[in-house]
Structures are given as structure tokens and as C-alpha cells.
Scaffold this motif. Structure first.
Motif, short mmCIF file in Angstrom:
data_model
loop_
_atom_site.label_atom_id
_atom_site.label_comp_id
_atom_site.label_asym_id
_atom_site.label_seq_id
_atom_site.Cartn_x
_atom_site.Cartn_y
_atom_site.Cartn_z
N GLY A 170 46.95 81.80 -1.66
CA GLY A 170 45.82 81.98 -0.76
C GLY A 170 45.01 80.74 -0.48
N VAL A 171 45.38 79.62 -1.09
CA VAL A 171 44.63 78.37 -0.90
C VAL A 171 45.45 77.39 -0.07
CG1 VAL A 171 43.52 76.42 -2.07
CG2 VAL A 171 43.46 78.71 -3.11
N LYS A 172 44.86 76.84 0.98
CA LYS A 172 45.55 75.86 1.80
C LYS A 172 45.88 74.64 0.95
CE LYS A 172 45.12 73.21 6.09
NZ LYS A 172 44.25 72.88 7.25
N SER A 173 47.16 74.24 0.95
CA SER A 173 47.62 73.19 0.03
C SER A 173 48.46 72.16 0.77
CB SER A 173 48.46 73.81 -1.10
OG SER A 173 47.75 74.83 -1.76
N ALA A 174 48.16 70.89 0.50
CA ALA A 174 48.94 69.78 1.06
C ALA A 174 49.91 69.22 0.03
CB ALA A 174 48.01 68.68 1.55
N SER A 175 49.81 69.70 -1.22
CA SER A 175 50.69 69.21 -2.28
C SER A 175 50.84 70.29 -3.34
CB SER A 175 50.13 67.92 -2.90
OG SER A 175 48.89 68.18 -3.54
N TYR A 176 51.81 70.06 -4.23
CA TYR A 176 52.02 71.00 -5.33
C TYR A 176 52.48 70.22 -6.56
CZ TYR A 176 53.73 74.80 -8.24
OH TYR A 176 53.94 75.65 -9.28
N THR A 177 51.94 70.54 -7.73
CA THR A 177 52.32 69.91 -8.99
C THR A 177 53.16 70.89 -9.80
OG1 THR A 177 50.31 68.56 -9.01
CG2 THR A 177 51.50 68.79 -11.10
N PHE A 178 54.36 70.49 -10.16
CA PHE A 178 55.30 71.40 -10.84
C PHE A 178 54.91 71.63 -12.29
CE2 PHE A 178 57.76 70.08 -7.19
CZ PHE A 178 58.40 71.27 -6.84
N LYS A 179 55.15 72.87 -12.74
CA LYS A 179 54.82 73.27 -14.10
C LYS A 179 56.01 73.16 -15.05
CE LYS A 179 51.84 76.81 -12.05
NZ LYS A 179 51.67 78.29 -11.86
N MET A 180 57.21 73.04 -14.50
CA MET A 180 58.42 73.00 -15.33
C MET A 180 59.31 71.83 -14.93
SD MET A 180 59.79 76.92 -15.87
CE MET A 180 59.95 77.30 -14.13
N ASN A 181 60.23 71.49 -15.83
CA ASN A 181 61.31 70.57 -15.52
C ASN A 181 62.45 71.33 -14.85
OD1 ASN A 181 60.24 68.13 -16.61
ND2 ASN A 181 60.74 68.85 -18.66
N TYR A 182 63.21 70.61 -14.01
CA TYR A 182 64.35 71.20 -13.31
C TYR A 182 65.58 70.32 -13.50
CZ TYR A 182 61.14 74.47 -11.14
OH TYR A 182 60.21 75.47 -10.94
N TYR A 183 66.76 70.93 -13.29
CA TYR A 183 68.02 70.23 -13.53
C TYR A 183 68.98 70.51 -12.38
CZ TYR A 183 65.93 69.91 -18.13
OH TYR A 183 65.06 69.64 -19.16
N TRP A 184 69.93 69.56 -12.20
CA TRP A 184 70.93 69.69 -11.14
C TRP A 184 72.29 69.84 -11.78
CZ3 TRP A 184 69.92 70.84 -6.32
CH2 TRP A 184 70.95 70.75 -5.37
N MET A 185 72.89 71.01 -11.62
CA MET A 185 74.12 71.37 -12.34
C MET A 185 75.31 71.40 -11.37
SD MET A 185 72.57 71.73 -15.18
CE MET A 185 73.97 72.22 -16.18
N MET A 186 76.40 70.72 -11.76
CA MET A 186 77.61 70.72 -10.94
C MET A 186 78.84 70.88 -11.83
SD MET A 186 76.72 67.72 -8.15
CE MET A 186 78.37 67.76 -7.46
N GLY A 187 79.89 71.49 -11.26
CA GLY A 187 81.14 71.64 -11.99
C GLY A 187 81.96 70.37 -11.92
#
Length: 477
Positions: free
Chosen positions: A408-425
Motif C-alpha cells: 500500500g505504500v508507493k515505492s521506488a526501491s525495495y530491500t531484500f530480506k533473503m539471499n537468493y540463488y541461481w540453480m542450473m542442471g
């Protein structure tokens, strides 16, 4: 939120019953709500050695120690039957207050001592002996599977030939840190579906927040690990995090990395990425007209396809490619690599948005979110990160014209709360991976594979189909 409120209420009711039982035993009620000291009191009231309390600091062991002390405490009030012990574990918010308010239920003494057993003998029937043994085996298997190790069977060829279809691998739950249960109400030893019945093996009545115990090591780029399939958050399955299907791939991109694929060559932060030694790539193979001998291909366990005419589509490791080039009837071998201008003809490539025309061999650049990283939100970044912000981090996202609203808040940016990973076979052209469903959040990580316990080929006779050379093969080295 409702499930958390219900859980808190039931916990308070159970502790109220425990409070009154301690008073019946001549102790102070407040001692029931102080962790560790409460278990010390259990030990004193049951005759167990008080050093057992020190074992409560050891993960996994502490679960068995706690329930051992707790059930001995219940026995001290004359509760010996199987159903009474089961109820004390499964529905303490019902039986503890009931026993506490029953004037006939009294504290009888030190239940773990020989004198107590002689004074209050309770002979178990054969059925009870079997029931206790079965329950203990199920409980032990459940906790080992949840918190220590789990066996995982490789179901497909996406990691060939690093990991092969038919490999049974041992997965450690504690190397990266044990993920505590998120969906605690579940049938023991079933994952998301009941065997034979095909129904759900869990209930979402209670959902606990994501928590992970400290691990022995952090995830490194190029590690192989087991994780839950992120896209099963969506309908029609809409499964909780820990009940989503388990997959295994290689982590080619760590939090903060920038991933790029150019004509099938992986780049990480602008540098050539990891090339698996035993990974597969597919090629178009032309012969002198004699074709490929199916028996020879089967003996070498080389996967190939043909539409009834050449070229053949053949999946090869680097060593197999070098070998095939020496075959006298082979005239030409061409890598099957898409050009940047080629339109994807498969299941769709992340982020599934018309602004991005990526394919399996030409992808990115894409920056992988890292906990604490702030991304500027606009029409180009939203397709890449909107799902992570909305689905994985639990925010309400709404786009109104050029404006983006988060909760509900107009946002120009976002700060991530978690780490993410890129998985490939490792089998890059036969792998449904992050190129299709995108980022993997840290709360989806299941565990680290350690060794191949055994491996069985689907082809060949029963005994000869075992790949003995893969037995106890180390993974991630």
C-alpha cells in the motif's frame, strides 16, 4: 496469522495444565514455563540423572531427551497406557489440563526408579510392545529424516552425468543448517502426497515462520544442493515451502552475482563460469549414411534421438565428444546452440515478459538478490524481481500506471530480506531449471548431497544394472 494465534493459545493451555501438575507434585507452578530448568525439575521428579539436562543443548538429541523426561513425568502421575502417552505428545492442551483438574490423578513418585516399577507394576501386552517399537521407529526415522540425513533418488537426467538417473544419494540436513519445520502437521515420512491414496500428506492449519539452525558451512558458488521447487507456490498446487517438490541442481550463481549466458557459455560477474567435467551438451551428429549403432550407444549409455533421418541429436560429455570424433563413420558434429535472435520454443524463459527475449543459451545479465541489497524499481526491474518481492517475501505488490505500491505504500526501491540463488542442471539442454522458474530463495534450501549410496541403471538385468563404480562416490568435491 490465525494459525499463529491458535498455536499460541493451545501452548498457553498446555502450559496451564503442566503448571497445575507441578503444583500437585509439590513444586512451584512457574517452574513449568522456564526452559531447561523445567526439564531439570522433570529429572528430579522422575529420578532421572540431572546430567540429562545438559543433552538438551545438542540438536536432534535434545528432542529425544525432552520427550523421554516428559513421558517419565507423565508416568509419575500413573499414566502408563499407550494412548495416554500418545495424547500427552499430540494433544497436551487437552490431556494436561484434564489430568491437572482430576482429583484422582496424583503424583506417585520417581517413575524412573526400580522401586517405583515394583510398587506400580504395569505389564505391557505384546500388542503394546509392538506398538511402542513401531512408534519409536517411526519417530526416530522422522527426526533423522527431518534433521540429520535423507535419501534422495535422482529422478531425471538434468544433472547427467555428474549425477545420474537412478543414483540414490545421501543428503545432509545440517551442513547448511537444519531448516526447522514450517508445516508441522504432516504424516510421518511422507513428503507432500500420501502413498497409494494420492491425497495431501499435510495440513496447513499451523504454519510456522522460516527458521534455520546454524550450519557447518555456507553455500559456495558451484555447490550442488537439494531445494524445494519455487513454482509450486502457485495454483493449482499452492504448497507450503517445505512441502514443495525436491529438486537437485548446481548453484552457478550466489547472492549478489551477475549471471549471463552467451551462446551457451556461462559468465559470472563477467568471468567464465563453472564448466562441469561430466556435464552433458547436445550435438547434431551426421554420419556417412551408416547411422549410429543402437547397441553401441546403449553400451556406452549415450542418449540420442532421431526423427527418422539424420542428423541425430546426441547428448555427450567432453570425453564422449572427443571419443565420438574418432569414429570412422562420423562426418560432422555440430553443437546445438541457440543464437541470441532465436525465439524460445520451449516452456518459456524467465522472467516470462515481453521486454525480455532470452533463451536457454542467451540469458541475462541478471543480478541475483542478496539480503540487504536494494533494487530500484521500474518497468525493467519489476519483471525480474516482482515474484521474489510478492511471493517469496510475502508483500502485496500493485502497479498503477507508472507507480509501484508495496503493501500500500508507493515505492521506488525495495530491500531484500533473503539471499537468493541461481540453480542450473549440468545437462544444460535437458534441464528445467532457473532459466524457466527463476530465483531460488534461501528458505527453499533442503540440504547438501554428500555421497552416492548406490546407483542403478534402468537398463540391463537386475544385478548387472547396478553401477558399482558409483557406489560411495563423493559429491560436491
Amino acid at each position: 496469522m490465525i494459525s499463529i494465534i491458535v498455536f499460541v493459545i493451545l501452548t498457553i493451555v498446555a502450559l496451564f495444565g503442566l503448571w497445575k501438575l507441578l503444583v500437585k507434585a509439590g513444586k512451584q507452578g512457574w517452574e513449568s514455563i522456564v526452559p531447561f530448568y523445567r526439564e531439570y525439575v522433570f529429572a528430579k521428579l522422575t529420578g532421572r540423572p540431572t546430567w540429562h539436562v545438559y543433552l538438551l543443548v545438542i540438536p536432534i538429541v535434545n528432542i529425544f531427551v525432552f520427550y523421554g523426561l516428559y513421558l517419565d513425568f507423565v508416568k509419575s502421575f500413573g499414566k502408563f497406557r499407550f494412548w495416554e502417552h500418545a495424547a500427552a505428545v499430540l494433544v497436551p492442551f487437552i490431556v494436561l489440563p484434564m489430568w491437572a483438574n482430576d482429583p484422582t490423578v496424583k503424583y506417585l513418585g520417581l517413575s524412573a526408579t526400580e522401586e517405583f516399577r515394583k510398587k506400580y507394576p504395569y505389564k505391557k501386552t505384546m500388542a503394546r510392545e509392538w506398538a511402542d517399537a513401531i512408534v519409536f521407529a517411526i519417530v526416530a526415522a522422522y527426526f533423522i529424516r527431518s534433521f540429520v540425513i535423507e535419501l534422495y533418488f535422482i529422478p531425471s537426467g538434468s544433472m547427467e552425468k555428474t549425477l545420474m538417473t537412478g543414483d540414490c544419494i545421501v543428503v545432509s540436513k545440517f551442513h547448511y543448517g537444519v531448516r526447522l519445520p514450517i508445516t508441522p502437521l504432516a504424516f510421518p515420512l511422507a513428503h507432500h502426497t500420501m502413498p497409494l491414496l494420492g491425497t495431501k500428506a499435510y495440513s496447513t492449519l499451523i504454519q510456522w515462520p522460516y527458521r534455520r539452525l546454524p550450519g557447518l558451512q555456507a553455500i559456495k558458488r558451484n555447490d550442488i544442493f537439494v531445494f524445494n521447487l519455487p513454482e509450486e507456490a502457485d495454483p493449482p498446487l499452492s504448497r507450503p515451502i517445505d512441502k514443495r517438490e525436491n529438486l537437485i541442481k548446481r548453484c552457478v550463481g550466489a547472492p549478489g552475482d551477475i549471471i549471463t549466458l552467451k551462446e551457451s557459455v556461462l559468465y559470472v560477474n563477467g568471468q567464465p563460469g563453472f564448466v562441469p567435467e561430466e556435464g552433458l551438451m547436445d550435438y547434431f551428429v551426421f554420419t556417412d549414411g551408416t547411422g549410429l549403432n543402437p547397441e553401441r550407444m546403449l553400451d556406452k549409455r549415450i542418449e540420442f534421438y532421431s526423427a527418422g533421418q539424420e542428423p541425430y541429436q546426441v547428448f555427450l560429455t567432453k570425453a564422449e565428444l572427443a571419443d565420438m570424433k574418432t569414429w570412422p563413420n562420423i562426418k560432422q558434429i555440430i553443437p546445438n546452440i541457440a543464437k541470441p535472435s532465436d525465439v524460445d520454443q520451449g516452456e518459456g524463459i524467465f522472467p516470462h515478459h515481453p521486454s525480455y527475449h532470452w533463451n536457454v543459451d542467451n540469458f541475462g545479465p541478471l543480478q541475483i538478490p542478496k539480503k540487504g541489497w536494494t533494487v530500484q524499481l521500474d518497468s525493467l526491474t519489476m519483471p525480474l524481481y516482482e515474484r521474489a518481492i510478492r511471493v517469496y517475501e510475502g508483500n502485496e505488490v500493485e502497479v498503477k500506471g507508472q507507480d509501484i505500491f508495496i503493501n500500500g505504500v508507493k515505492s521506488a526501491s525495495y530491500t531484500f530480506k533473503m539471499n537468493y540463488y541461481w540453480m542450473m542442471g549440468d545437462n544444460r539442454h535437458n534441464s528445467r531449471d532457473a532459466r524457466v522458474w527463476g530465483l531460488v530463495p534461501e528458505d527453499h534450501i533442503v540440504g547438501k548431497p554428500l555421497i552416492v549410496l548406490y546407483s542403478k541403471d534402468k537398463d540391463g538385468a537386475w544385478f548387472s544394472s547396478f553401477r558399482w563404480n558409483r557406489t560411495f562416490k563423493s559429491i560436491n568435491d
